[in-house]
Design a protein around this motif. Structure first.
Motif, mmCIF file in Angstrom:
data_model
loop_
_atom_site.group_PDB
_atom_site.id
_atom_site.type_symbol
_atom_site.label_atom_id
_atom_site.label_comp_id
_atom_site.label_asym_id
_atom_site.label_seq_id
_atom_site.Cartn_x
_atom_site.Cartn_y
_atom_site.Cartn_z
ATOM 1 N N ARG A 98 -9.375 -0.890 1.451
ATOM 2 C CA ARG A 98 -9.564 -2.083 0.613
ATOM 3 C C ARG A 98 -8.260 -2.527 -0.037
ATOM 4 N NH1 ARG A 98 -14.409 0.880 -2.482
ATOM 5 N NH2 ARG A 98 -15.765 1.260 -0.669
ATOM 6 N N ALA A 99 -7.258 -1.658 -0.037
ATOM 7 C CA ALA A 99 -5.964 -2.000 -0.647
ATOM 8 C C ALA A 99 -5.221 -3.002 0.235
ATOM 9 C CB ALA A 99 -5.121 -0.754 -0.839
ATOM 10 N N THR A 100 -4.543 -3.945 -0.382
ATOM 11 C CA THR A 100 -3.740 -4.925 0.344
ATOM 12 C C THR A 100 -2.373 -5.039 -0.315
ATOM 13 O OG1 THR A 100 -4.648 -6.722 -1.013
ATOM 14 C CG2 THR A 100 -5.736 -6.273 1.107
ATOM 15 N N ARG A 101 -1.407 -5.476 0.461
ATOM 16 C CA ARG A 101 -0.055 -5.665 -0.068
ATOM 17 C C ARG A 101 0.013 -6.931 -0.921
ATOM 18 N NH1 ARG A 101 4.000 -2.538 2.178
ATOM 19 N NH2 ARG A 101 3.411 -1.317 4.020
ATOM 20 N N THR A 102 0.732 -6.823 -2.014
ATOM 21 C CA THR A 102 0.980 -7.965 -2.883
ATOM 22 C C THR A 102 2.467 -8.037 -3.208
ATOM 23 O OG1 THR A 102 0.522 -6.625 -4.852
ATOM 24 C CG2 THR A 102 -1.317 -7.877 -3.924
ATOM 25 N N VAL A 103 2.902 -9.191 -3.693
ATOM 26 C CA VAL A 103 4.312 -9.391 -4.023
ATOM 27 C C VAL A 103 4.661 -8.626 -5.292
ATOM 28 C CG1 VAL A 103 6.098 -11.082 -4.607
ATOM 29 C CG2 VAL A 103 4.316 -11.666 -2.934
ATOM 30 N N GLN A 146 1.994 2.369 -10.380
ATOM 31 C CA GLN A 146 3.036 2.631 -9.394
ATOM 32 C C GLN A 146 2.820 1.754 -8.156
ATOM 33 O OE1 GLN A 146 4.824 6.727 -9.043
ATOM 34 N NE2 GLN A 146 2.716 7.308 -9.530
ATOM 35 N N VAL A 147 3.872 1.640 -7.346
ATOM 36 C CA VAL A 147 3.801 0.785 -6.162
ATOM 37 C C VAL A 147 4.146 1.600 -4.922
ATOM 38 C CG1 VAL A 147 4.754 -1.234 -4.990
ATOM 39 C CG2 VAL A 147 4.347 -1.291 -7.465
ATOM 40 N N GLY A 148 3.288 1.528 -3.936
ATOM 41 C CA GLY A 148 3.526 2.202 -2.670
ATOM 42 C C GLY A 148 4.116 1.269 -1.637
ATOM 43 N N MET A 208 6.619 -6.618 -0.430
ATOM 44 C CA MET A 208 5.165 -6.582 -0.396
ATOM 45 C C MET A 208 4.724 -5.124 -0.483
ATOM 46 S SD MET A 208 4.314 -9.778 -0.143
ATOM 47 C CE MET A 208 2.589 -9.718 0.375
ATOM 48 N N GLY A 209 4.163 -4.738 -1.615
ATOM 49 C CA GLY A 209 3.798 -3.346 -1.812
ATOM 50 C C GLY A 209 2.351 -3.173 -2.228
ATOM 51 N N SER A 269 8.162 -3.527 2.788
ATOM 52 C CA SER A 269 7.066 -4.473 2.988
ATOM 53 C C SER A 269 6.210 -4.148 4.208
ATOM 54 C CB SER A 269 7.633 -5.891 3.131
ATOM 55 O OG SER A 269 8.324 -6.274 1.956
ATOM 56 N N GLY A 270 6.591 -3.118 4.971
ATOM 57 C CA GLY A 270 5.761 -2.709 6.096
ATOM 58 C C GLY A 270 6.447 -2.639 7.439
ATOM 59 N N GLN A 271 7.672 -3.173 7.550
ATOM 60 C CA GLN A 271 8.378 -3.065 8.829
ATOM 61 C C GLN A 271 8.583 -1.598 9.169
ATOM 62 O OE1 GLN A 271 11.962 -5.486 9.347
ATOM 63 N NE2 GLN A 271 12.953 -3.793 10.429
ATOM 64 N N LYS A 272 8.195 -1.197 10.376
ATOM 65 C CA LYS A 272 8.263 0.213 10.756
ATOM 66 C C LYS A 272 9.698 0.633 11.055
ATOM 67 C CE LYS A 272 3.581 0.954 12.519
ATOM 68 N NZ LYS A 272 3.241 1.890 11.424
ATOM 69 N N THR A 273 10.033 1.819 10.626
ATOM 70 C CA THR A 273 11.329 2.408 10.956
ATOM 71 C C THR A 273 11.233 3.100 12.315
ATOM 72 O OG1 THR A 273 10.805 4.533 9.927
ATOM 73 C CG2 THR A 273 11.778 2.824 8.516
#
Length: 508
Positions: free
Chosen positions: A256-261, A120-122, A112-113, A483-487
């Motif tokens: 406003r940005a959201t994660r997408t597959v 590009q994908v963050g 999920m980026g 996908s967002g899991q924190k390190t």
């Protein structure tokens, strides 16, 4: 090949690695025969499995890691006191010029980026406050600090505001390699997909003008970019106040940005190792190599770096270079480093560091052989200069120093949206805006520094997990973190001060 005390990595090796400290008089089973320990050997260090004549090669990983400085008897501790570098060595050459195939994976894993307007994908969604010069560094931090804690409560889709500061930008030539490299690094950060917007802050009279940076960014379809000049704004307080207002506007847009597959192919992974030990080349590094091969098969990109730390193992990369041109470009980088080190009165074998040696690494050859395994077995597709934008998919190499913060800075400037960092001694490195996954070489390190280590490759030592199994698990963790899991470094708040560009040229 192993018992509870030592591991022999290959039958042709004449040293084995201790899994625990062994004492003089003990007996160990190595490769089917019994060896009496003649001297105390710390955990992670090497023990001679048979007699080694003075001047003969000392071999580990089925590769030479040095030469015996004297006769070494079977059962002796093998380390810096009796092993040195060969007097002369030639760089490896590719075996042929045929292309190396890359097996495509039939499935397509995803994460999920944040998909940016330029495509590009963050993996994260930050706002950056970037200093053009050291003179604006404190102002940048003051602006970013205004958005700590509760100030971010209204921006649930944003990971934070980070100041990107450094110790250069002036007292340098206005043209030439030094300022070009600094500007390439700064603009590379500004266009990293983990930034949703950036604010450039300068003093006004510096060599590295913010206007010049903005001009470089303009044609690159970068994220929303704003500028402030302290002298034009009327001073520190005025600039901070205006900067906070600008960042507020950027945050409104970023939220406003959201994660997408997105497919795993959109990952650009920077490979790092630091604080290595005698287990690094046995566990964490090859585990990362398996994960890299999986990523490459999914169409993703992995960036191997730290040029001084492939010295002595470059033949393993040139042998699988996609072409002779790629191989020669890598070798030229190594030759440049030899000249660079010699000009300063040094040599590339001043690495390993004291901590590496305490952990059991004897020579740069030994360290490099372990370090190269981070790149897995994929074809080497390209060689990039420091902080160059990485555009090729697959395994690539970026020329960087071995110093981890400088190396990771170059990778992030090149577009890396995730860093994976193996460590045997224990590194606490973080790298905002890009998350860093820390991979421990041993279970003891993982447990001792549990709040800093994200992945434990230690079970490989006791045989409860294979390198392939661990690599597959690490690949899944990469996708989760992307996908967002924190390190751990993110949870600990690390990464605000680790922007360290490679500075070259005279300071005047």
């Amino acid at each position: 090949m192993t018992d509870r005390m030592v591991v022999l990595l290959h039958d042709d090796d004449n040293v084995a690695v201790t899994l625990r400290a062994v004492e003089e008089g003990e007996h160990v089973d190595v490769g089917g025969h019994r060896v009496r320990v003649l001297t105390n050997v710390p955990a992670g260090h090497k023990i001679a499995t048979r007699d080694i004549a003075g001047g003969a090669q000392v071999t580990k990983y089925r590769q030479a890691i040095g030469m015996a400085l004297c006769d070494i008897a079977a059962g002796e501790h093998v380390h810096v006191h009796n092993v040195g570098m060969p007097e002369h060595r030639e760089h490896g050459r590719p075996m042929d010029d045929s292309p190396r195939p890359v097996r495509a994976d039939a499935r397509s894993d995803t994460f999920m980026g944040f998909v940016r307007p330029g495509g590009q994908v963050g993996t994260r969604n930050y706002i950056g406050v970037i200093a053009s010069v050291n003179c604006s560094a404190s102002v940048c931090h003051a602006i970013a600090d205004a958005f700590k804690g509760d100030a971010m409560a209204a921006f649930g889709n944003v990971d934070g505001v980070v100041a990107i500061t450094h110790q250069s930008g002036c007292a340098m030539p206005s043209a030439g390699d030094g300022i070009a490299l600094l500007r390439r690094t700064l603009t590379g950060y500004a266009r990293n997909p983990n930034f949703a917007g950036v604010l450039l802050v300068g003093l006004g009279c510096e060599v590295n003008q913010v206007g010049a940076l903005a001009e470089l960014l303009a044609p690159l379809d970068a994220c929303p970019t704003r500028m402030l000049v302290i002298q034009d704004e009327g001073g520190v307080r005025e600039t901070i106040s205006r900067g906070v207002a600008i960042v507020q506007e950027l945050l409104d847009v970023a939220n406003r940005a959201t994660r997408t597959v997105v497919p795993a192919a959109r990952l650009k992974l920077g490979l790092q190792c630091g604080g290595s030990d005698g287990y690094s080349g046995m566990t964490a590094n090859p585990v990362l190599g398996v994960a890299v091969d999986l990523l490459v098969r999914h169409g993703g990109t992995a960036i191997l770096s730290e040029t001084p730390e492939i010295y002595g193992a470059e033949h393993l990369l040139t042998a699988r270079a996609a072409s002779s041109d790629v191989a020669e470009r890598l070798l030229e980088k190594l030759r440049w480093w030899e000249r660079y080190a010699a000009a300063g009165g040094g040599e590339l074998n001043n690495n390993p560091s004291p901590g590496n040696k305490a952990g059991g690494i004897t020579t740069i050859l030994e360290k490099s052989l372990g370090a190269v395994s981070k790149g897995g077995s994929s074809a080497l597709k390209a060689v990039y200069d420091y902080a160059d934008a990485v555009r090729e998919c697959g395994l690539v190499f970026m020329d960087t120093p071995g110093y981890d913060p400088v190396s990771a800075t170059g990778q992030i400037a090149g577009g890396a949206n995730l860093i994976c960092f193996t460590t045997g001694r224990g590194s606490v490195f973080g790298s905002k805006p890009v998350p860093t996954i820390k991979v421990a070489t041993t279970t003891s390190l993982f447990e001792r520094m549990r709040s800093d280590m994200d992945f434990n490759s230690g079970p490989i030592v006791d045989g409860s997990l294979s390198v392939e199994e661990a690599g597959a698990q690490l690949f899944r963790l990469m996708l989760s973190v992307a996908s967002g899991q924190k390190t751990c470094s993110e949870v600990n708040g690390m990464g605000d001060r680790e922007f360290v560009p490679w500075l070259q040229g005279a300071v005047m």
